[in-house]
Write a protein that holds these residues in place. Structure first.
Motif, PDB file in Angstrom:
ATOM      1  N   ARG A   1      38.395  44.275  32.271  1.00 17.48           N
ATOM      2  CA  ARG A   1      38.830  45.673  32.159  1.00 17.48           C
ATOM      3  C   ARG A   1      37.679  46.607  32.570  1.00 17.48           C
ATOM      4  N   PHE A   2      36.465  46.311  32.086  1.00 17.12           N
ATOM      5  CA  PHE A   2      35.307  47.135  32.430  1.00 17.12           C
ATOM      6  C   PHE A   2      35.012  47.035  33.929  1.00 17.12           C
ATOM      7  N   SER A   3      35.158  45.843  34.482  1.00 16.79           N
ATOM      8  CA  SER A   3      34.939  45.639  35.912  1.00 16.79           C
ATOM      9  C   SER A   3      35.885  46.498  36.739  1.00 16.79           C
ATOM     10  N   PHE A   4      37.144  46.533  36.342  1.00 18.91           N
ATOM     11  CA  PHE A   4      38.111  47.336  37.086  1.00 18.91           C
ATOM     12  C   PHE A   4      37.847  48.829  36.905  1.00 18.91           C
TER      13      PHE A   4
ATOM     14  N   ILE B   1      32.640  40.670  36.334  1.00 22.61           N
ATOM     15  CA  ILE B   1      33.219  40.057  35.124  1.00 22.61           C
ATOM     16  C   ILE B   1      32.246  39.024  34.573  1.00 22.61           C
ATOM     17  N   THR B   2      31.664  38.236  35.446  1.00 24.86           N
ATOM     18  CA  THR B   2      30.687  37.238  35.016  1.00 24.86           C
ATOM     19  C   THR B   2      29.467  37.906  34.403  1.00 24.86           C
ATOM     20  N   GLY B   3      29.017  39.004  34.998  1.00 26.31           N
ATOM     21  CA  GLY B   3      27.910  39.771  34.420  1.00 26.31           C
ATOM     22  C   GLY B   3      28.250  40.228  33.007  1.00 26.31           C
ATOM     23  N   GLY B   4      29.494  40.652  32.805  1.00 31.87           N
ATOM     24  CA  GLY B   4      29.950  41.042  31.473  1.00 31.87           C
ATOM     25  C   GLY B   4      29.950  39.880  30.494  1.00 31.87           C
ATOM     26  N   LEU B   5      30.335  38.707  30.977  1.00 31.22           N
ATOM     27  CA  LEU B   5      30.319  37.517  30.108  1.00 31.22           C
ATOM     28  C   LEU B   5      28.896  37.189  29.659  1.00 31.22           C
ATOM     29  N   PHE B   6      27.948  37.318  30.580  1.00 31.20           N
ATOM     30  CA  PHE B   6      26.546  37.063  30.220  1.00 31.20           C
ATOM     31  C   PHE B   6      26.028  38.079  29.204  1.00 31.20           C
TER      32      PHE B   6
ATOM     33  N   GLU C   1      32.127  38.036  22.441  1.00 28.73           N
ATOM     34  CA  GLU C   1      32.303  38.670  21.130  1.00 28.73           C
ATOM     35  C   GLU C   1      32.630  40.149  21.233  1.00 28.73           C
ATOM     36  N   LYS C   2      32.134  40.825  22.260  1.00 32.30           N
ATOM     37  CA  LYS C   2      32.173  42.280  22.309  1.00 32.30           C
ATOM     38  C   LYS C   2      33.443  42.808  22.980  1.00 32.30           C
ATOM     39  N   GLY C   3      34.040  43.821  22.343  1.00 29.20           N
ATOM     40  CA  GLY C   3      35.176  44.521  22.904  1.00 29.20           C
ATOM     41  C   GLY C   3      34.709  45.713  23.714  1.00 29.20           C
ATOM     42  N   LEU C   4      35.662  46.436  24.308  1.00 29.04           N
ATOM     43  CA  LEU C   4      35.342  47.574  25.169  1.00 29.04           C
ATOM     44  C   LEU C   4      34.587  48.665  24.415  1.00 29.04           C
ATOM     45  N   ASP C   5      34.869  48.830  23.125  1.00 33.76           N
ATOM     46  CA  ASP C   5      34.185  49.858  22.339  1.00 33.76           C
ATOM     47  C   ASP C   5      32.726  49.507  22.048  1.00 33.76           C
ATOM     48  N   SER C   6      32.326  48.268  22.328  1.00 25.36           N
ATOM     49  CA  SER C   6      30.954  47.826  22.074  1.00 25.36           C
ATOM     50  C   SER C   6      30.083  47.826  23.321  1.00 25.36           C
ATOM     51  N   VAL C   7      30.641  48.204  24.467  1.00 22.94           N
ATOM     52  CA  VAL C   7      29.875  48.203  25.714  1.00 22.94           C
ATOM     53  C   VAL C   7      28.854  49.337  25.660  1.00 22.94           C
ATOM     54  N   GLY C   8      27.591  48.981  25.825  1.00 24.95           N
ATOM     55  CA  GLY C   8      26.511  49.961  25.765  1.00 24.95           C
ATOM     56  C   GLY C   8      25.880  50.201  27.124  1.00 24.95           C
TER      57      GLY C   8
ATOM     58  N   ALA D   1      22.921  49.214  28.267  1.00 24.57           N
ATOM     59  CA  ALA D   1      22.337  48.002  28.860  1.00 24.57           C
ATOM     60  C   ALA D   1      23.421  47.145  29.512  1.00 24.57           C
ATOM     61  N   ASP D   2      24.585  47.052  28.841  1.00 28.43           N
ATOM     62  CA  ASP D   2      25.693  46.286  29.422  1.00 28.43           C
ATOM     63  C   ASP D   2      26.140  46.930  30.733  1.00 28.43           C
ATOM     64  N   SER D   3      26.288  48.248  30.714  1.00 32.06           N
ATOM     65  CA  SER D   3      26.738  48.978  31.900  1.00 32.06           C
ATOM     66  C   SER D   3      25.765  48.808  33.065  1.00 32.06           C
ATOM     67  N   LEU D   4      24.482  48.899  32.785  1.00 30.53           N
ATOM     68  CA  LEU D   4      23.483  48.741  33.845  1.00 30.53           C
ATOM     69  C   LEU D   4      23.503  47.327  34.409  1.00 30.53           C
ATOM     70  N   TRP D   5      23.605  46.342  33.535  1.00 29.37           N
ATOM     71  CA  TRP D   5      23.640  44.940  33.968  1.00 29.37           C
ATOM     72  C   TRP D   5      24.862  44.690  34.850  1.00 29.37           C
ATOM     73  N   ILE D   6      26.010  45.161  34.410  1.00 32.83           N
ATOM     74  CA  ILE D   6      27.248  44.952  35.167  1.00 32.83           C
ATOM     75  C   ILE D   6      27.209  45.756  36.468  1.00 32.83           C
ATOM     76  N   GLY D   7      26.636  46.955  36.431  1.00 29.55           N
ATOM     77  CA  GLY D   7      26.474  47.748  37.645  1.00 29.55           C
ATOM     78  C   GLY D   7      25.566  47.061  38.653  1.00 29.55           C
ATOM     79  N   PHE D   8      24.478  46.458  38.162  1.00 31.67           N
ATOM     80  CA  PHE D   8      23.602  45.690  39.040  1.00 31.67           C
ATOM     81  C   PHE D   8      24.365  44.511  39.643  1.00 31.67           C
ATOM     82  N   SER D   9      25.182  43.864  38.824  1.00 27.99           N
ATOM     83  CA  SER D   9      26.002  42.750  39.320  1.00 27.99           C
ATOM     84  C   SER D   9      26.906  43.216  40.453  1.00 27.99           C
ATOM     85  N   GLN D  10      27.461  44.420  40.299  1.00 30.48           N
ATOM     86  CA  GLN D  10      28.348  44.958  41.321  1.00 30.48           C
ATOM     87  C   GLN D  10      27.609  45.141  42.645  1.00 30.48           C
ATOM     88  N   ALA D  11      26.344  45.520  42.588  1.00 32.39           N
ATOM     89  CA  ALA D  11      25.563  45.709  43.813  1.00 32.39           C
ATOM     90  C   ALA D  11      25.395  44.397  44.576  1.00 32.39           C
ATOM     91  N   ILE D  12      25.382  43.281  43.865  1.00 26.71           N
ATOM     92  CA  ILE D  12      25.262  41.971  44.519  1.00 26.71           C
ATOM     93  C   ILE D  12      26.468  41.704  45.420  1.00 26.71           C
TER      94      ILE D  12
END
Length: 172
Positions: free
Chosen positions: A86-89, A71-76, A38-45, A47-58
């Motif tokens: 886009r956020f992943s890149f 990307i999967t972290g973003g989907l969750f 549902e969320k576009g790039l302007d809605s990334v907060g 918590a989303d950034s931290l979750w996706i950043g943690f995913s990147q560490a994996i």
């Protein structure tokens, strides 16, 4: 830097790589199915950034795709497929820059051989152009396509890596 030694040695087992390929494929399939998208790039907060950043560490674990897991972290987190990509890149920029700086630190000791400056520069330029074109195509694909082909690809090659590891007694 914290896990450099493990990443370069112990985690390079073909069994770990294959297991990571298959496990991440299953997580990608789950994220594709469970994500609200549902969320576009302007809605990334935050918590989303931290979750996706943690995913990147994996992705330090060999066999885990950095872009696939972020990307999967973003989907969750409810991001649209294209937004998550886009956020992943965007998130990869500081990581890649940091890795490049770390490698450049040792560069004076590993100079480009005489006469190879132009081919080296051309290689960097071609890589940048192909990378940009690939990312552009991938973002367009994700507007309508799913991760299904990447899930199958990762499972298929994970099984091949496992089979080869068993056949050649690798990683034991």
């Amino acid at each position: 830097w914290l896990f450099h030694e493990q990443v370069e040695t112990a985690w390079r087992s073909p069994f770990i790589i294959a297991a990571a390929m298959i496990l991440v494929a299953l997580v990608m399939a789950w994220g594709e199915k469970a994500g609200r998208q549902e969320k576009g790039l302007d809605s990334v907060g935050l918590a989303d950034s931290l979750w996706i950043g943690f995913s990147q560490a994996i992705a330090l674990v060999p066999g885990v795709s950095r872009s696939g897991i972020t990307i999967t972290g973003g989907l969750f987190r409810g991001l649209k497929r294209e937004t998550a990509a886009r956020f992943s890149f965007l998130l990869s920029t500081p990581v890649i820059a940091g890795a490049a700086l770390k490698e450049l630190h040792g560069f004076p000791h590993h100079r480009v051989p005489e006469g190879m400056g132009t081919p080296f520069g051309l290689g960097v330029l071609v890589s940048a152009i192909v990378g940009y074109a690939t990312i552009s195509y991938f973002l367009k694909y994700l507007q309508f396509g799913t991760f299904k082909i990447f899930v199958y690809y990762r499972i298929f090659f994970g099984i091949i890596v496992l089979a080869l590891a068993f056949f050649f007694h690798l990683g034991s």
